[in-house]
Design a protein around this motif. Structure first.
Motif, PDB file in Angstrom:
ATOM      1  N   TRP A 220      -6.016  10.793 -29.211  1.00  0.00           N
ATOM      2  CA  TRP A 220      -5.139  11.900 -28.868  1.00  0.00           C
ATOM      3  C   TRP A 220      -5.473  13.161 -29.669  1.00  0.00           C
ATOM      4  CZ3 TRP A 220      -1.943  11.479 -24.773  1.00  0.00           C
ATOM      5  CH2 TRP A 220      -1.700  10.182 -24.301  1.00  0.00           C
ATOM      6  N   GLN A 221      -6.236  12.989 -30.742  1.00  0.00           N
ATOM      7  CA  GLN A 221      -6.612  14.132 -31.558  1.00  0.00           C
ATOM      8  C   GLN A 221      -8.039  14.596 -31.281  1.00  0.00           C
ATOM      9  OE1 GLN A 221      -5.036  13.894 -35.791  1.00  0.00           O
ATOM     10  NE2 GLN A 221      -5.131  11.727 -35.297  1.00  0.00           N
ATOM     11  N   ARG A 283       0.677  10.963 -28.207  1.00  0.00           N
ATOM     12  CA  ARG A 283       1.444  12.123 -27.762  1.00  0.00           C
ATOM     13  C   ARG A 283       2.560  11.679 -26.811  1.00  0.00           C
ATOM     14  NH1 ARG A 283      -0.846  13.793 -31.514  1.00  0.00           N
ATOM     15  NH2 ARG A 283      -2.289  15.544 -31.638  1.00  0.00           N
ATOM     16  N   SER A 332       2.423  16.306 -20.950  1.00  0.00           N
ATOM     17  CA  SER A 332       2.026  15.939 -22.304  1.00  0.00           C
ATOM     18  C   SER A 332       0.810  16.768 -22.703  1.00  0.00           C
ATOM     19  CB  SER A 332       1.706  14.446 -22.400  1.00  0.00           C
ATOM     20  OG  SER A 332       1.407  14.070 -23.744  1.00  0.00           O
ATOM     21  N   ASP A 333       0.464  16.704 -23.983  1.00  0.00           N
ATOM     22  CA  ASP A 333      -0.752  17.370 -24.443  1.00  0.00           C
ATOM     23  C   ASP A 333      -1.961  16.743 -23.754  1.00  0.00           C
ATOM     24  OD1 ASP A 333       1.088  18.486 -26.101  1.00  0.00           O
ATOM     25  OD2 ASP A 333       0.196  17.788 -27.976  1.00  0.00           O
ATOM     26  N   GLU A 335      -6.207  17.683 -21.810  1.00  0.00           N
ATOM     27  CA  GLU A 335      -7.306  18.578 -21.447  1.00  0.00           C
ATOM     28  C   GLU A 335      -7.415  18.643 -19.934  1.00  0.00           C
ATOM     29  OE1 GLU A 335     -12.189  18.950 -21.855  1.00  0.00           O
ATOM     30  OE2 GLU A 335     -11.104  17.336 -22.872  1.00  0.00           O
ATOM     31  N   HIS A 353      -4.919  12.833 -20.591  1.00  0.00           N
ATOM     32  CA  HIS A 353      -4.123  12.682 -21.802  1.00  0.00           C
ATOM     33  C   HIS A 353      -4.657  11.469 -22.558  1.00  0.00           C
ATOM     34  CE1 HIS A 353      -1.267  15.345 -19.692  1.00  0.00           C
ATOM     35  NE2 HIS A 353      -1.458  14.542 -18.649  1.00  0.00           N
ATOM     36  N   LYS A 374      -7.368  23.223 -23.182  1.00  0.00           N
ATOM     37  CA  LYS A 374      -6.380  22.349 -23.810  1.00  0.00           C
ATOM     38  C   LYS A 374      -4.988  22.853 -23.468  1.00  0.00           C
ATOM     39  CE  LYS A 374      -9.369  19.896 -26.325  1.00  0.00           C
ATOM     40  NZ  LYS A 374      -9.548  18.432 -26.234  1.00  0.00           N
ATOM     41  N   VAL A 375      -4.090  21.936 -23.145  1.00  0.00           N
ATOM     42  CA  VAL A 375      -2.713  22.314 -22.820  1.00  0.00           C
ATOM     43  C   VAL A 375      -1.749  21.491 -23.664  1.00  0.00           C
ATOM     44  CG1 VAL A 375      -3.240  23.037 -20.464  1.00  0.00           C
ATOM     45  CG2 VAL A 375      -2.643  20.656 -20.913  1.00  0.00           C
ATOM     46  N   ASN A 376      -0.561  22.025 -23.864  1.00  0.00           N
ATOM     47  CA  ASN A 376       0.464  21.350 -24.645  1.00  0.00           C
ATOM     48  C   ASN A 376       1.593  20.873 -23.736  1.00  0.00           C
ATOM     49  OD1 ASN A 376      -0.847  21.934 -27.139  1.00  0.00           O
ATOM     50  ND2 ASN A 376       0.006  24.009 -27.069  1.00  0.00           N
ATOM     51  N   ARG A 377       2.316  19.873 -24.219  1.00  0.00           N
ATOM     52  CA  ARG A 377       3.446  19.352 -23.457  1.00  0.00           C
ATOM     53  C   ARG A 377       4.448  20.475 -23.181  1.00  0.00           C
ATOM     54  NH1 ARG A 377       7.228  14.797 -26.111  1.00  0.00           N
ATOM     55  NH2 ARG A 377       7.558  16.532 -27.546  1.00  0.00           N
ATOM     56  N   GLU A 379       3.921  23.107 -21.294  1.00  0.00           N
ATOM     57  CA  GLU A 379       3.269  24.372 -20.963  1.00  0.00           C
ATOM     58  C   GLU A 379       3.194  24.544 -19.449  1.00  0.00           C
ATOM     59  OE1 GLU A 379      -1.142  26.453 -21.540  1.00  0.00           O
ATOM     60  OE2 GLU A 379      -0.499  24.827 -22.883  1.00  0.00           O
TER      61      GLU A 379
END
Length: 441
Positions: A220-221, A283, A332-333, A335, A353, A374-377, A379
């Motif tokens: 996830w990182q 995540r 969720s976070d 790509e 994810h 990259k996107v965040n939860r 967004e």
């Protein structure tokens, strides 16, 4: 039935003799035609004989996959750009390690039987090892299958210092317990990328199981497909490497240095990995990709009758009826792996994810993200629309887990976990001890 037959016979006998002969003859001819129809056709019409044999031997026509594809869906794109050695790694004679995290109400025999382990084996294992019922919520356990598909062993890391193994031998289960009493002697294995991550990790003495653990803990990182030559990593293992390879052991901590940044993961007593701040590395997900709840116009249904084609085609997602221009959110976070237009799906977005999950959003009006972003939860990634082959304004949303579509409304979603109370304090203490040991070359 006897009364009906008797009435029929009486009615038949009451007919004049000439009528009885005609009815009897017609009955016999009908039976002959029904039973020996191909033979009669070939006998009466010889020129059709070859056609009959051709029809008899000819295979039924089938539609090509493209012709039978549901119009508002596209099969998930394979990770063709992922190196061969960056996926699940198997051990010779065994299939990949299976991992399951205990949830409320889980029964271990039921869980195993869902994964094609025979009910006999699953029941025998659980009944003869009642300690397995003491698995805690959110605690993982692992099992392996042979290459022939037979259950081989189950492993349960009771704590960082204690591991239970249940080996399937000759129709029975042999249990063993391994204790690790001195963590201060943990072996430090370090390496540097010179090719694929898996190949480089093997050269340091890490086993296939160790490498899988690293990938799953840090997925996830870090995108392991995008690591570069010269990136460094270090691992604290419970056992020293023997002749260039490490025996099966326990990973206490790991560090990966890439693009000038360090990523860490440490093992807690519950068998899961957390970061430096005792926060879970997975995540969390939100259930719906919208701020408000909208009416479901079409549910997840593997046997849905498609409204446009009229064919039975699996509906791999959920349709939400909503006005054009509604904000669509990343659940969720992740790509963005696809952001484009398709004739059937209209404007659509796919987001990866981690390595297990993928979500898809279709029939969009406006796209706000690009491939590789990259996107965040939470967004906003797009505005809903009515593009592509659609019967009205709506959002088609899919959730894929291990490359298999699941119902987004009922699927068990990954969530972020935190350690609290004594577990948190104990974890932070052991991190302080292990952190300085994760040196790089």
């Amino acid at each position: 039935m006897q009364q009906i037959a008797r009435a029929f016979i009486l009615a038949f006998n009451d007919r004049p003799r000439a009528q009885r002969i005609i009815l009897g003859s017609l009955t016999i001819v009908t039976l002959v035609v029904a039973i020996w129809r191909p033979a009669l056709y070939a006998l009466l019409v010889p020129q059709f004989t070859n056609c009959l044999f051709l029809l008899k031997d000819q295979r039924p026509h089938t539609l090509v996959p493209e012709a039978n594809r549901i119009v508002d869906q596209i099969p998930p794109e394979r990770d063709a750009d992922i190196p061969e050695d960056a996926d699940e790694i198997s051990i010779e004679g065994e299939k990949k390690v299976h991992r399951y995290i205990i949830s409320t109400g889980d029964d271990i025999s039921r869980v195993l039987s869902q994964y094609r382990i025979t009910l006999t084996d699953a029941t025998m294992l659980s009944q003869k090892n009642l300690v397995l019922y003491s698995l805690k919520i959110n605690q993982p356990f692992f099992w392996r299958m042979t290459s022939q598909g037979y259950f081989r062993r189950l492993t349960w890391h009771v704590s960082r210092r204690k591991t239970r193994t249940h080996e399937h031998i000759n129709g029975n289960f042999k249990k063993s317990i391994t204790y690790i009493t001195d963590e201060s002697r943990a072996a430090l294995l370090t390496g540097q990328l010179n090719g694929g991550f898996v190949t480089s990790a093997r050269l340091t003495g890490l086993t296939a199981g160790d490498i899988n653990s690293m990938i799953k803990a840090l997925q996830w990182q870090i995108d392991f497909r995008k690591l570069s030559k010269g990136d460094q990593f270090s691992v604290l293992s419970s056992r020293e490497p023997l002749k260039g390879t490490a025996s099966s052991g326990q990973l206490y901590g790991m560090r990966l240095h890439t693009k000038g940044k360090d990523y860490y993961a440490f093992l807690a007593d519950n068998g899961q990995f957390y970061n430096n701040e005792a926060t879970g590395l997975t995540r969390g997900f939100i259930r719906l990709p919208t701020l408000k709840t909208f009416r479901v116009s079409s549910h997840f249904n593997p046997r849905r009758l498609h409204p446009i084609t009229g064919r039975i085609s699996a509906h791999h997602g959920v349709d939400f009826a909503m006005p054009v221009g509604t904000s669509v959110l990343a659940v969720s976070d992740g790509e963005v792996i696809v952001s484009k237009r398709n004739s059937a799906s209209g404007n659509y977005v796919e987001i990866r994810h981690g390595r297990q999950c993928m979500t898809r959003y279709m029939h969009l009006h406006t796209l706000f993200v690009k491939q590789g972003q990259k996107v965040n939860r939470g967004e906003c990634i797009a505005l809903s629309g009515n593009t592509g082959r659609s019967t009205g304004p709506h959002l088609h949303y899919e959730f894929w887990l291990y490359q298999r579509a699941v119902d987004p409304l009922t699927a068990k979603l990954p969530r972020t976990e935190w350690l609290t109370g004594r577990d948190h304090d104990k974890y932070r203490t052991q991190v302080k001890q292990l952190f300085p040991k994760l040196q790089l070359n």
